[in-house]
Design an enzyme around this catalytic site. Structure first.
Site, mmCIF file in Angstrom:
data_model
loop_
_atom_site.group_PDB
_atom_site.id
_atom_site.type_symbol
_atom_site.label_atom_id
_atom_site.label_comp_id
_atom_site.label_asym_id
_atom_site.label_seq_id
_atom_site.Cartn_x
_atom_site.Cartn_y
_atom_site.Cartn_z
ATOM 1 N N SER A 1 12.640 -55.525 92.088
ATOM 2 C CA SER A 1 11.259 -55.235 91.964
ATOM 3 C C SER A 1 10.563 -54.605 93.216
ATOM 4 O O SER A 1 9.738 -53.450 93.202
ATOM 5 C CB SER A 1 10.537 -56.207 90.752
ATOM 6 O OG SER A 1 10.544 -57.416 91.489
ATOM 7 N N GLU A 2 10.481 -55.285 94.058
ATOM 8 C CA GLU A 2 10.258 -55.475 95.051
ATOM 9 C C GLU A 2 10.666 -55.848 96.437
ATOM 10 O O GLU A 2 11.632 -57.511 96.663
ATOM 11 C CB GLU A 2 8.672 -56.008 95.548
ATOM 12 C CG GLU A 2 7.944 -55.436 94.788
ATOM 13 C CD GLU A 2 7.449 -55.804 93.232
ATOM 14 O OE1 GLU A 2 6.879 -55.465 92.490
ATOM 15 O OE2 GLU A 2 7.745 -56.279 92.867
ATOM 16 N N THR A 3 11.095 -55.277 97.697
ATOM 17 C CA THR A 3 10.953 -55.947 98.933
ATOM 18 C C THR A 3 9.895 -55.869 99.858
ATOM 19 O O THR A 3 9.155 -54.492 100.023
ATOM 20 C CB THR A 3 12.302 -54.752 99.630
ATOM 21 O OG1 THR A 3 13.312 -54.661 98.228
ATOM 22 C CG2 THR A 3 12.795 -54.930 101.487
#
Length: 276
Positions: free
Chosen positions: A46-48
């Site tokens: 979902s995020e990096t």
């Protein structure tokens, strides 16, 4: 290209297999926006998070940059502590400086906490609230009458709906594309946050985050901070207070977030992160 670490943040220590996966790049100096977006898309979480040597940090979903991400912040702090040792950190996020503390417990597990920027709460436009409830197939009478819908901010704007019935909480469904379209139209860069009180100081959360193949987030630090600000604003807790938020059961990744709500100022969110 720099190495990408993969962590699961906010894993519940009593329930194996949980936590929210995040990519972490500890040496992002020299990366362009296009580089970071491409890496985030390749990682597929979902995020990096991308950390520079000067403490600046940015967050990318597989589709776009987001202003702040709590679980990727926790993952990055634990990754830094694993490399450099535990202690205090400050990340310069796109929404402002975020203070962090990391420590290693007697069990050897690294834990981290972040303190959000100053939270704020706003009311829904009636038409927007009506549209959101329709998309989630939730009726107004399903909402907790003592905890009205609001949009809460502690780094990201999160629409917050508090339900009073566990069956409705467990059973509602939604069209990811339609919810994504509403989120984009309203500038909700985080999640749609749906809450249920499980016990006096324990809450359950479902955080809707339709992006790529992902529809629901296993653990959402920015939403936890925003919800802490929401409870304080509505005088629903006697601050200072601590609550626990359990999340991820509905997607098979049980997670635990600990939220400390002071009488004033930013909200502190704590949890673990394990290397995948």
């Amino acid at each position: 290209m720099p190495a990408v670490l993969r962590y699961a943040a906010f894993a519940d220590p009593d329930r194996p297999g949980g936590g929210n996966p995040a990519g972490v790049v500890l040496d992002a100096d020299g990366l362009t926006d296009a580089d970071m977006q491409r890496i985030a898309a390749d990682v597929g979480f979902s995020e990096t998070a991308f950390l520079r040597a000067d403490g600046g940090i940015r967050y990318f979903s597989p589709l776009a940059e987001v202003p702040f991400c709590g679980h990727a912040t926790i993952a990055t702090a634990v990754a830094v502590a694993a490399r450099d040792g535990a202690g205090s950190l400050t990340f310069a996020t796109p929404v402002g400086p975020v203070e962090l503390e990391t420590s290693r417990g007697a069990d050897g597990v690294l834990r981290a906490s972040f303190t959000s920027v100053e939270p704020r709460i706003e009311e829904f436009a009636p038409a927007v609230l009506s549209r959101l409830l329709h998309l989630l197939r939730i009726r107004e009478e399903d909402l907790d009458p003592d905890l009205p819908p609001r949009i809460a901010y502690a780094g990201n704007r999160h629409p917050v709906l508090v339900l009073h019935d566990a069956g409705v909480f467990d059973g509602f469904t939604f069209d990811p594309a339609a919810v994504r379209a509403l989120m984009d139209a309203e500038g909700w860069a985080g999640t749609v946050t749906v809450m249920l009180r499980a016990a006096d100081t324990v809450w359950e959360a479902r955080n809707l985050f339709p992006v790529g193949v992902i529809t629901e987030d296993p653990a959402t630090g920015s939403a936890a901070a925003s919800f802490g600000g929401y409870l304080r604003e509505l005088a629903a807790v006697d601050a200072p207070a601590r609550i626990g938020i359990r999340q991820g059961r509905h997607v098979g990744r049980p997670s635990l977030l600990v939220v400390d709500i002071p009488a004033a100022g930013g909200i502190t969110v704590s949890g673990t992160a394990r290397l995948l």
